[in-house]
Design a protein around this motif. Sequence first.
Motif, PDB file in Angstrom:
ATOM      1  N   UNK A   1     -10.268  35.369  -1.644  1.00  0.00           N
ATOM      2  CA  UNK A   1      -8.806  35.322  -1.678  1.00  0.00           C
ATOM      3  C   UNK A   1      -8.224  34.456  -0.573  1.00  0.00           C
ATOM      4  N   UNK A   2      -8.916  34.351   0.565  1.00  0.00           N
ATOM      5  CA  UNK A   2      -8.388  33.453   1.593  1.00  0.00           C
ATOM      6  C   UNK A   2      -9.043  32.074   1.550  1.00  0.00           C
ATOM      7  N   UNK A   3     -10.297  32.010   1.090  1.00  0.00           N
ATOM      8  CA  UNK A   3     -10.921  30.697   0.942  1.00  0.00           C
ATOM      9  C   UNK A   3     -10.243  29.910  -0.179  1.00  0.00           C
ATOM     10  N   UNK A   4      -9.794  30.615  -1.214  1.00  0.00           N
ATOM     11  CA  UNK A   4      -9.062  29.945  -2.292  1.00  0.00           C
ATOM     12  C   UNK A   4      -7.820  29.238  -1.736  1.00  0.00           C
ATOM     13  N   UNK A   5      -7.140  29.901  -0.807  1.00  0.00           N
ATOM     14  CA  UNK A   5      -5.942  29.299  -0.212  1.00  0.00           C
ATOM     15  C   UNK A   5      -6.292  28.016   0.529  1.00  0.00           C
ATOM     16  N   UNK A   6      -7.426  28.021   1.226  1.00  0.00           N
ATOM     17  CA  UNK A   6      -7.851  26.811   1.912  1.00  0.00           C
ATOM     18  C   UNK A   6      -8.149  25.681   0.954  1.00  0.00           C
ATOM     19  N   UNK A   7      -8.828  26.004  -0.121  1.00  0.00           N
ATOM     20  CA  UNK A   7      -9.150  25.000  -1.135  1.00  0.00           C
ATOM     21  C   UNK A   7      -7.880  24.428  -1.760  1.00  0.00           C
ATOM     22  N   UNK A   8      -6.929  25.288  -2.052  1.00  0.00           N
ATOM     23  CA  UNK A   8      -5.675  24.840  -2.659  1.00  0.00           C
ATOM     24  C   UNK A   8      -4.854  23.976  -1.712  1.00  0.00           C
ATOM     25  N   UNK A   9      -4.958  24.230  -0.405  1.00  0.00           N
ATOM     26  CA  UNK A   9      -4.193  23.444   0.562  1.00  0.00           C
ATOM     27  C   UNK A   9      -4.829  22.087   0.817  1.00  0.00           C
ATOM     28  N   UNK A  10      -6.158  22.030   0.782  1.00  0.00           N
ATOM     29  CA  UNK A  10      -6.852  20.776   1.077  1.00  0.00           C
ATOM     30  C   UNK A  10      -6.723  19.766  -0.054  1.00  0.00           C
TER      31      UNK A  10
END
Length: 283
Positions: free
Chosen positions: A255-264
């Motif tokens: 759930x937090x790694x997804x946010x990183x992927x979406x931001x990059x």
Amino acid sequence: MSLIPTRTLVEAAAAAGTGIGAFNVLHLETAEAIVQGAETAGLPVILQISENCASYHGALEPLALACRSVAAAASVPVALHLDHAEDPALVHQALELGFGSVMYDGSRLPYSENVAATARVVKHADACGAFVEAELGEIGGKDGAHAPGVRTDPFEAVDFVLATGVDALAVAVGSSHAMTQRSAELDLELIAELRRTLHVPLVLHGSSGVADEVLVSAIQAGMTKINVSTHLNGYFTRAVRGVLENNPDLVDSRKYIRAGRQALAPEAGRLLALFAHGCPAQD
């Protein structure tokens, strides 16, 4: 789409006078995000795995195979590159795994030893049809030849390229690795001189510390392969930090790694468009 040879992407960009983005992969999610950004931009990209990253994972093969899988599913051309490898054995392994290019970093060696070691890598890579990037003078180590004030000597660069047979050269023109502020000033006159003097494409390391408009000017002056790592890592990390700060009880890492992927992903696409089209995007 299968992996594209790095040579194809770099030489096409050099011929067009544009830049090609080479972005470092830390784990599967960064590879996915980079390729997603490239697909949105409709542009090719080079995925890079460094020797340090391979060491972090305990081996090169798992992440390399993951990147190959991501590339195979991509709708845009994707190449795979080994970045800053000091161990010739790792270079050989990368070539066996199908990497289209390797960056052999012999910059810590005395000049004559760097030339000899790089030439051996080039000979082996040529037999595999792979592209070799190298450097002279220490650029690795965060504050070596890419420290402010240190510059590549054009005459030494010519000698190095002729003696080793490398396909691309990383040059010191004012940038520095691992910068978190985009404040580096590049020597554009030196870039232009190196472009006139050398017959191989130029590579900019430490691009994370360079502002958009300066990167565009560097490409116009003659830079081709533009390496980015820290800048993109910052987008990923800030997004992860934000989710965790707002959800202190969260334990599902997806759930937090997804946010990183979406931001990059969008920033990767924006940079690729910047390098290819020479027009800084507005924030």
